[in-house]
Design a protein around this motif. Structure first.
Motif, PDB file in Angstrom:
ATOM      1  N   UNK A  66      -0.148   4.965   5.082  1.00 39.33           N
ATOM      2  CA  UNK A  66      -1.164   5.990   5.248  1.00 39.33           C
ATOM      3  C   UNK A  66      -1.474   6.702   3.943  1.00 39.33           C
ATOM      4  N   UNK A  67      -0.847   6.226   2.873  1.00 38.70           N
ATOM      5  CA  UNK A  67      -1.114   6.807   1.567  1.00 38.70           C
ATOM      6  C   UNK A  67      -0.559   8.208   1.397  1.00 38.70           C
ATOM      7  N   UNK A  68       0.438   8.576   2.215  1.00 42.35           N
ATOM      8  CA  UNK A  68       1.027   9.907   2.076  1.00 42.35           C
ATOM      9  C   UNK A  68       1.989   9.920   0.892  1.00 42.35           C
ATOM     10  N   UNK A  69       2.156  11.078   0.287  1.00 38.81           N
ATOM     11  CA  UNK A  69       3.044  11.170  -0.863  1.00 38.81           C
ATOM     12  C   UNK A  69       4.364  11.827  -0.507  1.00 38.81           C
ATOM     13  N   UNK A  70       4.253  13.047  -0.004  1.00 38.41           N
ATOM     14  CA  UNK A  70       5.448  13.862   0.161  1.00 38.41           C
ATOM     15  C   UNK A  70       5.778  13.884   1.646  1.00 38.41           C
ATOM     16  N   UNK A 104      -3.691   0.667  -2.948  1.00 39.25           N
ATOM     17  CA  UNK A 104      -2.560  -0.254  -2.937  1.00 39.25           C
ATOM     18  C   UNK A 104      -1.831  -0.320  -1.620  1.00 39.25           C
ATOM     19  N   UNK A 105      -2.592  -0.340  -0.506  1.00 37.50           N
ATOM     20  CA  UNK A 105      -1.943  -0.566   0.781  1.00 37.50           C
ATOM     21  C   UNK A 105      -1.178  -1.878   0.768  1.00 37.50           C
ATOM     22  N   UNK A 106      -1.740  -2.881   0.073  1.00 31.88           N
ATOM     23  CA  UNK A 106      -1.060  -4.173   0.011  1.00 31.88           C
ATOM     24  C   UNK A 106       0.240  -4.040  -0.755  1.00 31.88           C
ATOM     25  N   UNK A 107       0.287  -3.077  -1.676  1.00 35.60           N
ATOM     26  CA  UNK A 107       1.516  -2.916  -2.451  1.00 35.60           C
ATOM     27  C   UNK A 107       2.640  -2.389  -1.573  1.00 35.60           C
TER      28      UNK A 107
END
Lengths: 314, 334
Positions: free
Chosen positions: A105-109, B21-24
């Motif tokens: 989901x592209x979350x960081x923290x 970079x979901x694939x990453x």
């Protein structure tokens, strides 16, 4: 209230079989909506279409104002989904599984968020065990945490209570209610365990063979009553023939027919006349063992549709 | 009126990009899975034993030649190409034999495994493009294979220095580097084939049997199939011209099998000796004689070999494209 999930004439055909047949849904923000129906009714297919994972044959869908066909990523970013029979990577721990979802989901923290979600679903203790060692119920609870990782505005739960023990079911339903009331999350809940989930649903749709057969609040549905008469099953002790005669002699009773077991009789009464009928039966000397309403309450709607369904699939 | 408003509202939503970079994220998870898996340990063990046995035998054989080794060109590469008692085959043979197995083992359950664990619906409901899933898995498989092959080369270097005292020359290192890339492309073919099978087959058992079957047929009966096919296309009539036509047909047909393509290519890449090149039949005596070359440069080897490299790369790309398309079209069913 604004509409969060809407479908119009939504249809999915496999071969020449309509799995979902012109379904109209209109679910408001912050609502807990129950899609209730027997297995094979088309609930999962409907959900997959809402998520853009299955292409509808016809009809339109809108989730949070977006068309899942044109904008699947944004829909998936804002909708948490607990699949039926949810699975996890067996060699990874529960926590690692949630981390993976957070990264996707592209979350960081996300460590703090994951920790509190694990607490929320009661898996803090088991968080660092391999998910392969989890029971079905634990996987289902982890699945709820997994669906919540992205802080969704819509939560779609497919059979969330099937594998959970009775105590856990209560906790799960309370959790769902809390999310809707306190966080304003819209919940779509699909289940065949109607009695369990109807208690938390603001509205339910009874979904059989791809079609909604009844829709409304559980309260509204319970009031379905066309003739103003109710059906009641009486179990009477003593001689069956005299029991029947006794029953027929009561003025409020019509259409007495044999019930499911010897000594039981199904009769129609005027709505609201149940208590006087029982009183006059007793005063006539009848040995009343049991009284059971059979009329069109929510339960009997379920039973009627589901029994039909099972016969059809058998 | 409401329709218009709805239309505008949905038009206004910006196109949402997948998180960078979901694939990453997929690839990183897959690499970790592979490295911790039992199959990695087993394959590494098999490869390690084959390497150790072949290279010890080869280095022993080369050492027995004693001072004569001075005349041998590219002595270090001989560790890969020489077979000596008691090991019947060279390291190059073992790598060629096992490479398909590496690809198959890291690919056969890439999608069917997700299906059987029940993780596929959950994975596909995350905000990443579907192609990032298949791409991440493919890249992860290649990365793990690359790790294995590089450690194999380093292992051989260690044995070479320890047993023979030879250090690879820059020329040999560049040959090895090209050979590594060539081998990775070859493994990629099998990885893509196995991935394709794992999309199409409903069970992991099926998706492993199909590529293993193809591998066995091509490896064991490949030569027979090629000569049979060539015999049908240009029947041998005993005449000199007929025989020549047959030989050239065998060569053309053999380019259709990734197994023979790889064997040919890896031999030429690791054998700078022009006699090997002649034996391979890729060039004629006349073409070489003019310059009287005995040791070829890498550029010369590549000049001869580029069609084979291109064909293999094309085969791998096509196979990956098939896996990719079939995954994109694979419908989630309730």
């Amino acid at each position: 209230m604004s509409t969060t999930i809407r479908s119009k004439e939504l249809t999915k055909t496999y071969g020449d079989h309509n799995v979902v047949d012109r379904l109209d849904l209109d679910i408001a923000a912050g609502e807990v909506f129950g899609l209730l129906g027997p297995n094979g009714a088309g609930k999962t297919t409907t959900i997959l279409m809402l998520l853009g994972l299955v292409e509808p044959t016809e009809g339109s869908i809108e989730v949070l104002g977006l068309d899942p066909r044109r904008n699947p990523l944004e829909v998936k970013r804002r909708v948490g989904y607990l699949p039926d029979a949810v699975g996890f990577y067996d060699t990874m721990t529960g926590r690692e599984n949630l981390r993976f979802t957070a990264r996707l989901n592209g979350l960081d923290d996300f460590e703090g968020q994951i920790e509190s979600l694990l607490e929320l679903v009661g898996l803090a203790e088991a968080a660092d065990q391999a998910a392969g060692e989890y029971s079905r119920g634990m996987k289902q609870r982890l699945g709820v945490a997994d669906a919540l990782v992205k802080s969704p505005s819509v939560l779609i739960l497919d059979e969330p209570t099937t594998a959970i023990d009775p105590e856990g079911v209560g906790e799960m339903l309370t959790l769902i209610q809390t999310l809707a009331k306190d966080e304003g999350v819209t919940v779509l809940l699909a289940s065949h365990l109607l009695h369990q989930v109807q208690t938390v649903c603001d509205r339910v749709a009874i979904f059989v063979r791809g079609k909604v057969v009844a829709q409304g609040t559980p309260h509204e549905l319970a009031k379905v009553d066309k003739s103003g008469r109710i059906k009641v099953e009486f179990r009477l002790g003593g001689d069956p023939a005299s029991g029947r005669a006794n029953l027929e002699s009561v003025g409020t009773v019509t259409d007495v027919a044999p019930g499911r077991v010897p000594g039981s009789w199904v009769a129609e009464l005027e709505s609201g006349s149940l208590a006087p009928t029982v009183t006059s039966l007793v005063s006539n000397g009848a040995d009343v063992i049991g009284v059971h309403r059979l009329d069109e309450d929510l339960e009997s709607i379920y039973r009627r549709y589901f029994e039909t369904r099972e016969e059809a699939t058998a | 009126m409401t329709d218009t408003i709805d239309d505008i509202a949905s038009e206004d939503v910006p196109a949402v990009e997948s998180p960078p970079g979901g694939w990453r994220a997929v690839a990183a998870k897959e690499v970790a899975d592979h490295l911790l898996s039992g199959r990695f340990v087993v394959l590494m063990g098999v490869l390690g034993i084959a390497t150790a046995a072949a290279v010890f035998a080869a280095s022993g054989g080369l050492r027995d030649l004693g001072t004569d080794t001075e005349g041998i060109t590219a002595l270090f590469l001989k560790l890969f190409t020489v077979a000596a008692d008691p090991v019947p085959q060279s390291l190059l043979f073992f790598v060629g034999f096992l490479a398909p197995l590496l690809g198959i083992m890291f690919g056969f359950d890439s999608v069917s495994g997700e299906r059987s664990q029940g993780t596929l619906p959950r994975l596909l409901s995350q905000p990443i493009h579907r192609d990032e899933v298949i791409l991440g898995k493919f890249v992860a498989g290649l990365a793990v294979v690359t790790i294995m092959l590089i450690s194999l080369v380093l292992f051989v270097s260690g044995i070479g220095i320890f047993r023979l005292g030879v250090v690879p020359s820059p020329g040999e290192i560049s040959r090895l580097a090209v050979w590594l890339v060539f081998t990775i492309i070859y493994v990629g073919f099998w990885l893509a084939l196995a991935t394709l099978c794992s999309v199409l087959a409903k069970r992991a058992a099926t998706s492993v049997m199909i590529p293993v079957g193809i591998w066995l047929v091509l490896t064991v009966f490949g030569g027979f199939l090629i000569s049979a096919a060539a015999g049908i296309i240009s029947p041998r009539d005993g005449s000199e011209a007929g025989e020549a036509a047959y030989v050239s047909t065998v060569q053309s047909v053999s380019q259709l099998s990734p197994v023979t393509l790889y064997d040919l290519g890896s031999n030429v890449l690791l054998e700078p000796d022009s006699r090997v090149l002649l034996a391979s039949g890729l060039v004629s005596v006349e073409q070489l004689d003019r310059a009287l070359i005995t040791e070829l440069s890498l550029t010369q080897s590549l000049a001869v070999l580029w069609p084979q490299i291109a064909i293999l790369l094309a085969m791998t790309s096509v196979m990956f494209a098939l896996a990719y398309v079939s995954f994109m079209r694979d419908e989630v069913r309730a």
